[in-house]
Scaffold this motif. Structure first.
Motif, mmCIF file in Angstrom:
data_model
loop_
_atom_site.group_PDB
_atom_site.id
_atom_site.type_symbol
_atom_site.label_atom_id
_atom_site.label_comp_id
_atom_site.label_asym_id
_atom_site.label_seq_id
_atom_site.Cartn_x
_atom_site.Cartn_y
_atom_site.Cartn_z
ATOM 1 N N ALA A 1 -3.763 -25.551 -43.721
ATOM 2 C CA ALA A 1 -4.342 -25.018 -44.960
ATOM 3 C C ALA A 1 -3.612 -25.505 -46.205
ATOM 4 C CB ALA A 1 -4.332 -23.504 -44.918
ATOM 5 N N PHE A 2 -2.474 -26.166 -46.030
ATOM 6 C CA PHE A 2 -1.665 -26.552 -47.185
ATOM 7 C C PHE A 2 -1.199 -28.009 -47.073
ATOM 8 C CE2 PHE A 2 -0.996 -21.996 -46.366
ATOM 9 C CZ PHE A 2 -1.521 -21.479 -47.535
ATOM 10 N N ALA B 1 -14.908 -21.546 -45.518
ATOM 11 C CA ALA B 1 -15.499 -22.758 -46.101
ATOM 12 C C ALA B 1 -16.229 -23.563 -45.040
ATOM 13 C CB ALA B 1 -14.408 -23.613 -46.745
ATOM 14 N N ALA C 1 -5.494 -17.704 -47.867
ATOM 15 C CA ALA C 1 -5.902 -19.068 -48.233
ATOM 16 C C ALA C 1 -6.376 -19.825 -46.997
ATOM 17 C CB ALA C 1 -4.736 -19.806 -48.895
ATOM 18 N N ARG D 1 -11.872 -28.616 -47.165
ATOM 19 C CA ARG D 1 -12.452 -27.883 -46.021
ATOM 20 C C ARG D 1 -13.976 -27.772 -46.184
ATOM 21 N NH1 ARG D 1 -7.795 -27.191 -43.485
ATOM 22 N NH2 ARG D 1 -8.274 -29.390 -43.258
ATOM 23 N N ALA D 2 -14.390 -27.468 -47.424
ATOM 24 C CA ALA D 2 -15.833 -27.368 -47.683
ATOM 25 C C ALA D 2 -16.490 -28.744 -47.551
ATOM 26 C CB ALA D 2 -16.073 -26.786 -49.074
ATOM 27 N N GLU E 1 -6.492 -19.840 -55.695
ATOM 28 C CA GLU E 1 -6.586 -21.310 -55.768
ATOM 29 C C GLU E 1 -7.501 -21.823 -54.658
ATOM 30 O OE1 GLU E 1 -2.967 -23.604 -55.949
ATOM 31 O OE2 GLU E 1 -1.973 -22.012 -57.060
ATOM 32 N N ALA E 2 -7.286 -21.273 -53.469
ATOM 33 C CA ALA E 2 -8.115 -21.706 -52.335
ATOM 34 C C ALA E 2 -9.573 -21.322 -52.570
ATOM 35 C CB ALA E 2 -7.606 -21.082 -51.043
ATOM 36 N N ALA E 3 -9.776 -20.090 -53.078
ATOM 37 C CA ALA E 3 -11.141 -19.616 -53.318
ATOM 38 C C ALA E 3 -11.849 -20.497 -54.349
ATOM 39 C CB ALA E 3 -11.096 -18.170 -53.798
ATOM 40 N N ALA E 4 -11.101 -20.847 -55.405
ATOM 41 C CA ALA E 4 -11.702 -21.702 -56.446
ATOM 42 C C ALA E 4 -12.084 -23.061 -55.871
ATOM 43 C CB ALA E 4 -10.720 -21.872 -57.604
ATOM 44 N N GLY E 5 -11.235 -23.579 -54.978
ATOM 45 C CA GLY E 5 -11.522 -24.868 -54.341
ATOM 46 C C GLY E 5 -12.820 -24.823 -53.557
ATOM 47 N N VAL E 6 -13.036 -23.733 -52.829
ATOM 48 C CA VAL E 6 -14.266 -23.604 -52.032
ATOM 49 C C VAL E 6 -15.479 -23.435 -52.947
ATOM 50 C CG1 VAL E 6 -15.494 -22.183 -50.350
ATOM 51 C CG2 VAL E 6 -13.077 -22.664 -50.036
ATOM 52 N N VAL F 1 -2.339 -17.584 -54.928
ATOM 53 C CA VAL F 1 -2.494 -18.633 -53.901
ATOM 54 C C VAL F 1 -3.899 -18.561 -53.296
ATOM 55 C CG1 VAL F 1 -1.751 -19.372 -51.590
ATOM 56 C CG2 VAL F 1 -0.054 -18.826 -53.318
ATOM 57 N N ALA G 1 -15.857 -24.436 -55.896
ATOM 58 C CA ALA G 1 -16.158 -25.701 -56.585
ATOM 59 C C ALA G 1 -17.151 -26.527 -55.776
ATOM 60 C CB ALA G 1 -14.872 -26.500 -56.804
ATOM 61 N N GLU G 2 -17.049 -26.457 -54.458
ATOM 62 C CA GLU G 2 -17.953 -27.217 -53.582
ATOM 63 C C GLU G 2 -19.201 -26.422 -53.231
ATOM 64 O OE1 GLU G 2 -18.078 -30.325 -52.435
ATOM 65 O OE2 GLU G 2 -16.377 -30.741 -53.729
ATOM 66 N N ILE H 1 -9.703 -18.528 -46.030
ATOM 67 C CA ILE H 1 -10.736 -19.040 -46.942
ATOM 68 C C ILE H 1 -11.198 -20.416 -46.456
ATOM 69 C CG2 ILE H 1 -11.060 -19.958 -49.300
ATOM 70 C CD1 ILE H 1 -9.406 -17.455 -50.235
ATOM 71 N N THR I 1 -3.215 -25.922 -52.318
ATOM 72 C CA THR I 1 -4.076 -24.877 -51.754
ATOM 73 C C THR I 1 -5.534 -25.068 -52.155
ATOM 74 O OG1 THR I 1 -2.195 -23.451 -52.161
ATOM 75 C CG2 THR I 1 -4.191 -22.391 -51.399
ATOM 76 N N SER I 2 -5.762 -25.236 -53.447
ATOM 77 C CA SER I 2 -7.135 -25.369 -53.926
ATOM 78 C C SER I 2 -7.776 -26.648 -53.395
ATOM 79 C CB SER I 2 -7.114 -25.385 -55.461
ATOM 80 O OG SER I 2 -8.341 -25.786 -55.958
ATOM 81 N N GLN I 3 -6.992 -27.728 -53.424
ATOM 82 C CA GLN I 3 -7.531 -29.026 -52.988
ATOM 83 C C GLN I 3 -7.902 -28.999 -51.505
ATOM 84 O OE1 GLN I 3 -4.826 -28.471 -54.819
ATOM 85 N NE2 GLN I 3 -4.304 -30.165 -56.146
ATOM 86 N N ALA J 1 -8.711 -26.381 -49.745
ATOM 87 C CA ALA J 1 -9.901 -25.539 -49.566
ATOM 88 C C ALA J 1 -11.165 -26.334 -49.920
ATOM 89 C CB ALA J 1 -9.798 -24.296 -50.442
ATOM 90 N N GLN J 2 -11.056 -27.137 -50.981
ATOM 91 C CA GLN J 2 -12.216 -27.946 -51.385
ATOM 92 C C GLN J 2 -12.533 -28.991 -50.307
ATOM 93 O OE1 GLN J 2 -11.947 -28.792 -55.516
ATOM 94 N NE2 GLN J 2 -13.752 -30.084 -55.556
ATOM 95 N N ASN K 1 -17.594 -30.246 -44.129
ATOM 96 C CA ASN K 1 -18.907 -29.878 -43.562
ATOM 97 C C ASN K 1 -19.922 -31.005 -43.689
ATOM 98 O OD1 ASN K 1 -18.163 -27.306 -42.796
ATOM 99 N ND2 ASN K 1 -18.636 -26.426 -44.782
ATOM 100 N N LYS L 1 -20.523 -19.250 -51.655
ATOM 101 C CA LYS L 1 -19.521 -18.525 -50.850
ATOM 102 C C LYS L 1 -18.629 -17.630 -51.709
ATOM 103 C CE LYS L 1 -19.357 -21.646 -46.943
ATOM 104 N NZ LYS L 1 -19.648 -23.050 -47.246
#
Lengths: 339, 165
Positions: free
Chosen positions: A294-295, B126, B119, A29-30, B38-43, B35, B45-46, B122, A22-24, A26-27, A33, B50
């Motif tokens: 997303a996953f 992002a 998630a 996704r950013a 985790e997604a929020a932290a990932g965004v 969950v 981080a970049e 999010i 999930t976190s990866q 999202a990162q 850009n 946001k």
């Protein structure tokens, strides 16, 4: 497909638990850009000079500023992708990406065998970024003992070395190793249990087989050569493609018409460069759905491929600027972008 | 022991209902917020800019835990457990337990589902921060079912007080 072509280490590490990443994702996704869109690539192409192109890329966050040669710039971008993946994934998870790096291992193997055959060092023939250290491959080739290599690689290396040393036929040597690389990649793709990686490996294998068929047909290669060259895959029948290759180009087109790769025919008829472009665009089509996922690790894999594709497009534009090619010629070769 | 259970079974059942409402809905929210977090932290981080937007999305699956707490609190209050004067029949205790189940079950599953939807949203923020409003709608849709469960649990508990057993 032969089980021995399975990469044991990869199989052990495959089928990760139900990781959501999930976190990866999202990162990533950013990060997406920052990828160059079709519009951005057009802007890059419209830059008047090569220096303007470099400045445009630096403004978009490419490479460290100052004294950039194009090769440095492109290599830095490649390195950045893998650094990012190492940050996002554990060592175990990184094995999922091994199929992207197999081709470098097998390229290094070819180089090492030929180097040992010629008995002299050739500079700059090895590629960094494979899964096996270059020195291990070089030593194995120099000693003629390929046991330190994975089983599938070892068998191909032994066969290729024997042929090269006994007949001096470097083309057959290349063909044997290329086929082994494709089989290893295809098998490893399936072993990951990830649909995207599996489809990627399959597409690579199919593209290579079509390429072999076209070239072998034009060069009127023997059936023995074809049997050594084609790598089995699921979405096309190697036997039928082989038979079509013996019957001529039209037979190849007829056979492809019956497969899901019928749209490749026009590209093949146009030129080898157009076929390469078709392969890359087909890959983009394959990975584009990951923009909405997303996953799982798939969006990460898609980002790696998207970035490689972007680097390829930038390389084409920069080469065009350096060689002062007309924009139309450069545009013909540009790949579709991921974003 | 048996005598104790016979004398207090009604209270124990109602307490179990309150515990399930708070526990399951809270556990679901914890997973959902986790969950989304985790997604929020990932965004972040970049792109730390946001933070505000992704934090709102992260918090959405947290509401089920609050709903569970409300139901748990009302149950404890109505049964007299809070005041220390609980004296319920087994049948009435069972009614309170059943009344707590909608928010316990729907709260748990909807919070997890909402966490995944958050998630994904999010991810939308992002890439397209200007679509924050639309991105928020998707996880909020999941909230509907937690609210329905909350409503039924409140109605059932209110009704249980007036039922004569």
């Amino acid at each position: 497909m032969d089980k021995e072509f399975l990469n044991d280490e990869l199989l052990d590490n495959a089928l990760l638990p139900d990781e959501l990443f999930t976190s990866q994702v999202a990162q990533i996704r950013a990060k997406e850009n920052t990828l160059l869109s079709d519009q951005a690539l057009t802007q890059l192409m419209q830059c008047q000079t090569y220096e303007e192109c470099i400045q445009f890329l630096l403004d978009r966050g490419w490479g460290p500023a100052g004294g950039n040669t194009p090769e440095e710039l492109l290599r830095t971008e490649k390195d950045k992708v893998w650094e990012l993946m190492h940050q996002l994934c554990s060592d175990k998870e990184m094995h999922m990406f091994d199929i992207f790096r197999f081709s470098k291992d097998y390229h290094n193997l070819k180089a090492a065998i030929k180097e040992s055959y010629m008995q002299k060092e050739v500079p700059n023939i090895y590629m960094d970024g494979g899964t096996i250290p270059i020195e291990t491959i070089r030593k194995a080739a120099a000693d003629g003992d390929f046991s330190p290599l994975p089983v599938q690689m070892m068998k191909a290396a032994e066969e290729a070395r024997e042929i090269l040393f006994h007949t001096g036929d470097s083309q057959t040597c290349d063909v044997i190793i290329d086929r082994a690389a494709l089989l290893a990649m295809n098998q490893a793709g399936k072993a990951t249990g990830n649909q995207l990686l599996s489809d990627y490996a399959e597409l690579k294998c199919v593209a290579a087989n079509i390429n072999i068929a076209i070239r072998a047909c034009k060069a009127n290669k023997s059936i023995d050569f074809l049997q050594h060259a084609f790598a089995e895959c699921d979405s096309i029948s190697v036997q039928k493609l082989m038979a079509a290759t013996r019957n001529g180009l039209d037979s190849i087109y007829e056979y492809l018409e019956q497969t899901s790769y019928a749209d490749a025919i026009d590209a093949i008829k146009e030129s080898p460069a157009a076929f390469d472009r078709w392969c890359d665009n087909r890959m983009m089509k394959l990975i584009k759905p990951q923009k909405y996922n997303a996953f799982t690790i798939s969006p990460l894999a898609a980002y790696v491929l998207a970035k490689e594709n972007e680097i390829k497009s930038v390389r084409i534009i920069l080469s065009g600027k350096v060689n002062q090619l007309p924009d139309e010629k450069v545009k013909e070769r540009l790949r579709d972008s991921y974003v | 022991m048996i005598q104790f259970l016979q004398a207090n079974m009604g209270t124990i059942l109602s307490l179990l209902g309150a515990a399930l409402a708070v526990g399951l809905a809270g556990a679901g929210s914890a997973r959902g917020v986790g969950v989304a977090g985790e997604a929020a932290a990932g965004v972040v981080a970049e792109d730390p800019g946001k933070f505000g937007k992704v934090m709102v999305l992260q918090l959405l699956p947290g509401t089920q835990g609050i709903y569970g707490l409300i139901i748990g609190f009302i149950t404890l209050s109505q049964t007299g457990i809070l005041g220390g004067a609980a004296d319920l029949s087994i049948a009435k205790g069972l009614v309170y337990l059943c009344a707590c189940l909608p928010i316990a079950i729907a709260g748990y599953f909807s919070a997890i589902a909402q966490g995944k939807a958050s998630a994904a949203s999010i991810g939308v923020v992002a890439k397209k921060p200007d679509q924050f409003g639309k991105a928020m709608i998707f996880p909020i849709m999941v909230e509907t079912y937690a609210i329905l469960a909350l409503l039924v649990s409140i109605l059932a508990i209110s009704g249980a007080a007036n039922v004569a057993f």
